[in-house]
Each structure stands twice: as C-alpha cells, then as structure tokens.
Write a protein that holds these residues in place. Structure first.
Motif, short mmCIF file in Angstrom:
data_model
loop_
_atom_site.label_atom_id
_atom_site.label_comp_id
_atom_site.label_asym_id
_atom_site.label_seq_id
_atom_site.Cartn_x
_atom_site.Cartn_y
_atom_site.Cartn_z
N SER A 167 38.73 22.41 11.41
CA SER A 167 37.45 22.81 10.80
C SER A 167 37.22 22.08 9.48
CB SER A 167 37.39 24.33 10.59
OG SER A 167 37.48 25.01 11.82
N ILE A 168 37.65 20.82 9.44
CA ILE A 168 37.52 20.01 8.23
C ILE A 168 36.64 18.81 8.53
CG2 ILE A 168 38.77 18.57 6.58
CD1 ILE A 168 39.27 21.47 6.11
N PHE A 169 35.77 18.48 7.58
CA PHE A 169 34.95 17.27 7.64
C PHE A 169 35.62 16.17 6.83
CE2 PHE A 169 31.85 20.54 8.57
CZ PHE A 169 31.03 19.97 9.52
N PHE A 170 35.52 14.95 7.33
CA PHE A 170 35.92 13.78 6.55
C PHE A 170 34.67 12.93 6.34
CE2 PHE A 170 37.31 9.27 6.44
CZ PHE A 170 37.97 9.32 5.22
N GLN A 171 34.30 12.69 5.08
CA GLN A 171 33.08 11.98 4.75
C GLN A 171 33.42 10.64 4.09
OE1 GLN A 171 30.64 13.52 5.95
NE2 GLN A 171 30.83 15.72 5.67
N LYS B 10 33.09 25.81 3.55
CA LYS B 10 32.59 26.42 2.32
C LYS B 10 32.07 25.39 1.33
CE LYS B 10 35.92 30.22 2.67
NZ LYS B 10 37.04 30.94 2.00
N GLY B 11 32.13 24.13 1.71
CA GLY B 11 31.65 23.07 0.82
C GLY B 11 32.66 22.62 -0.21
N GLU B 12 33.91 23.10 -0.11
CA GLU B 12 34.95 22.71 -1.07
C GLU B 12 35.43 21.30 -0.77
OE1 GLU B 12 36.83 27.19 -1.76
OE2 GLU B 12 37.68 25.85 -0.24
N VAL B 13 35.45 20.46 -1.79
CA VAL B 13 35.81 19.06 -1.65
C VAL B 13 37.27 18.86 -2.05
CG1 VAL B 13 35.36 16.71 -2.47
CG2 VAL B 13 33.46 18.29 -2.06
N SER B 14 37.99 18.04 -1.27
CA SER B 14 39.39 17.75 -1.58
C SER B 14 39.67 16.28 -1.33
CB SER B 14 40.33 18.63 -0.75
OG SER B 14 40.16 18.36 0.64
N GLU B 15 40.70 15.77 -2.00
CA GLU B 15 41.19 14.40 -1.86
C GLU B 15 40.10 13.34 -2.00
OE1 GLU B 15 43.87 13.72 1.40
OE2 GLU B 15 44.34 15.86 1.56
N LYS C 161 33.23 -4.65 -1.45
CA LYS C 161 32.81 -3.39 -0.85
C LYS C 161 33.21 -2.24 -1.77
CE LYS C 161 33.70 -2.48 3.54
NZ LYS C 161 34.48 -2.10 4.76
N LEU C 162 32.31 -1.26 -1.91
CA LEU C 162 32.56 -0.06 -2.69
C LEU C 162 32.57 1.12 -1.73
CD1 LEU C 162 32.96 1.02 -5.60
CD2 LEU C 162 30.48 1.41 -5.67
N LYS C 163 33.60 1.99 -1.82
CA LYS C 163 33.73 3.07 -0.85
C LYS C 163 34.14 4.36 -1.54
CE LYS C 163 37.26 2.97 1.96
NZ LYS C 163 38.17 2.57 3.07
N LEU C 164 33.51 5.46 -1.12
CA LEU C 164 33.86 6.81 -1.57
C LEU C 164 34.20 7.63 -0.34
CD1 LEU C 164 33.94 9.28 -3.52
CD2 LEU C 164 31.47 9.52 -3.11
N SER C 165 35.34 8.33 -0.37
CA SER C 165 35.74 9.17 0.75
C SER C 165 36.28 10.49 0.24
CB SER C 165 36.78 8.46 1.62
OG SER C 165 37.97 8.23 0.90
N PHE C 166 36.11 11.55 1.05
CA PHE C 166 36.62 12.87 0.67
C PHE C 166 36.60 13.79 1.90
CE2 PHE C 166 32.08 12.77 -0.11
CZ PHE C 166 31.61 13.94 0.48
N TYR C 167 37.34 14.90 1.79
CA TYR C 167 37.34 15.94 2.80
C TYR C 167 36.57 17.14 2.26
CZ TYR C 167 41.11 13.37 5.13
OH TYR C 167 41.85 12.40 5.76
N ASN C 168 35.93 17.88 3.17
CA ASN C 168 35.31 19.14 2.76
C ASN C 168 35.35 20.13 3.91
OD1 ASN C 168 32.91 17.40 3.82
ND2 ASN C 168 32.13 19.50 3.84
N ASN C 169 35.46 21.41 3.58
CA ASN C 169 35.52 22.46 4.59
C ASN C 169 34.16 23.12 4.75
OD1 ASN C 169 35.26 24.10 2.34
ND2 ASN C 169 37.46 24.58 2.25
#
Length: 323
Positions: free
Chosen positions: A43-47, A69-74, A59-67
């Motif tokens: 149940s985790i999104f990887f953006q 509840k909208g909580e962002v990690s890593e 190239k410029l890149k931004l990545s993170f995980y979110n659940n």
C-alpha cells in the motif's frame, strides 16, 4: 561480473549546432516526466519526477515514497550528467558524488564519495592492446589495503583483492589475498560457465536452440546439483521447470504471451508450497513509456497449498506522464 557500481548513469550527448546557425542549446521550459508506482501488497506509492536540462546534457530527478495518509518518506534529489552525478538524501542530509572521466585514450577514471561517511572509491580502467582486454584497479578511500585488480578478457574475468579474515584461535584479523573469477566457453553447441568465488565453484552448462533449453549446474564442494529445462511449444507458449537434487525442491512456470504487451504466467514452487498466477499488461521487463497508454499493470494471485483460504490477490501499477 558487473562493472563498478560507482558509474554515473550516462546521458546522451547534446546535438550539434543547427545548420541555420542556431545555438548549441535550445533553452526553454524543460519537459517534465512523472512516474507513479503503486504496490497493493505494501500500500505504498513510489513517485518520481524528472526532467532533462540543456538539450539532454543533464537530468534532474526527485523521488520519494508516500502512503495512503500522504506521509512522505525517503525523498532523494539527483543530478545526473555524462561525467558527474550527485544523489542527495534529504532525510539523512547525506550526498553521494560520482564522476567518470577519460583521462587518456583508452583510460577511464571513476570516483565516488559519500559525504557523511567521508569514504568512497577510486578506480582506473585501462584498455590493454584492444578494448576487449581491460585492467581495472580500484581502491577504497581512505585506503585500507592493496587496491583490487580485475582483468577482463573475452572469455571472462579474474579479480584479486585483499580481504580481512578473522582467525578463530587467535581472535585476530588477518589480511589475505582473495581470488575470484568467471570463465565462459562454447562447448558442444552450448555455453559452459565456471564461476569461482570465496573458495566455491559454480559450474553450469547451457544448451539452447529455438525450442529447447537444457541447463544442468553443480556447486562445489557442496555438490549441490540442479537442472533447468525449458521448452517453447509455440512463439507464444513456453514451459520452464527447475529441479534441485540435493533438496528435492522443484518449481514450474508456464508462460503465454499475446504480442509484446500482454503476458500470462502461472506456476508452482514446492519449497514454499505456493501456487500462483500473474497477468501483465505492458512488457514485464520494459519501461512504462513503451506500454499501452504508458501504463504497466500486474495482477497476481497467490494460493498457499496448506491454507487455500488465505489466498491473496495483489496488483501493481506503474504510470508515466509526459508534460
């Protein structure tokens, strides 16, 4: 063995100036590429958001995980170019710097540095006589011993490095030389591979034609023997079977494809006593940009043999948008 893990990802070189006298770089709003992945099992999104700059020079890149509840990690921010890359970990406030330069014809210098740990690696790769023969010297920074030497040639590679070994009786650490290697050769219409690592041998022979693959392998000194058998019945249907003689464990997989974008797989693994079926929309090994509507979807059903009631249906989705 793979090349050094410290290689920056290559970026295509920019095109030359246009014939009508235009400039080298066509500056303007860079195109954004948004990729979103979701795994129902966690149940985790990887953006991931990325864009190419200066006519594909970087190239410029931004990545993170979110659940949910909208909580962002890593969260991580990366800058990648042909000769230099930087990866910044926002939570750890740490960065990894990597560079790769050709310092002379046929001589490549690679370096990496982790800022927080104050350590990294420097390596030099040189062609010997022809590009098919290469010698690589790699050393940790700060240095803790002799550099690792790797010699690559058309039939494989051999590496020598100094490792620390703990003496059981004396309870002291002793440095000794370790030799690893891999050798490949065509034998009897098949490919024979011998891999030596940590005083263990893995020997494998693979025969393959348009319809049949037969690949026995053995590990020494454990004498663990296994065999893989694959049979292609039609261009769209393939059956694979693996058997391990030391444990009597086996697994089987059937695969059916429809074009390059649809794949059905079903199988069973005796070691975990699990049956499963999987449906892919989009190339399983490809990128989302080549899939229909730039979206890859996988549905998987897992059925435990000992508890059918705990069967689970899972899915994964990967979607890309170009803005």
């Amino acid at each position: 063995m793979a090349e050094s893990k410290f290689d920056p990802q290559p970026i295509a070189a920019p095109p030359s100036a246009s014939a009508d006298g235009g400039g080298l770089f066509e500056l303007g709003r860079p195109k954004l590429r948004l990729t979103s992945e979701y795994d129902s099992d966690t149940s985790i999104f990887f953006q991931k958001v990325s864009c190419k700059l200066l006519d594909n020079l970087a190239k410029l890149k931004l990545s993170f995980y979110n659940n949910g509840k909208g909580e962002v990690s890593e969260p991580q921010i990366s800058f990648i170019s042909k000769f230099f890359s930087l990866q910044y970990d926002v939570e750890e406030r740490d960065a990894v710097l990597k560079t790769s330069l050709e310092i002379a014809p046929g001589v490549q210098l690679r370096a990496a540095h982790q800022v927080k740990a104050r350590q990294g690696e420097v390596s030099v790769v040189a062609d010997l006589a022809t590009p098919a023969y290469k010698l690589e010297l790699a050393s940790a920074v700060p240095s803790v011993g002799m550099p690792k030497a790797t010699f690559r040639f058309p039939l494989g590679e051999v590496s020598v490095e100094e490792k620390e070994v703990e003496e059981e009786e004396e309870e002291e650490h002793k440095r000794t030389l370790s030799v690893n290697g891999i050798f490949k050769s065509n034998v009897l219409n098949g490919l024979c591979t011998a891999r030596y690592e940590e005083e263990n041998w893995d020997l494998r022979y693979a025969f393959k034609d348009q319809q049949l693959t037969f690949a026995p392998s053995i590990s020494l000194p454990s004498n663990a023997l296994s065999c893989a058998f694959k049979r292609r019945f039609t261009p769209s249907d393939k059956l694979s079977y693996w058997y391990h003689f030391d444990s009597n464990n086996w697994s089987v997989v059937y695969k059916h494809t429809v074009g390059k974008d649809y794949k059905l797989k079903a199988g069973y693994d005796s070691e975990v006593r699990l049956g499963w079926a999987s449906l892919w929309v989009g190339d399983e090994d490809g990128k989302a940009k080549t899939a229909p509507s730039k979206m890859k979807v996988q549905f998987m059903l897992q059925v435990p043999q000992d508890d059918i009631k705990s069967s689970a249906l899972m899915f994964r989705v990967k979607k890309r948008w170009d803005i």
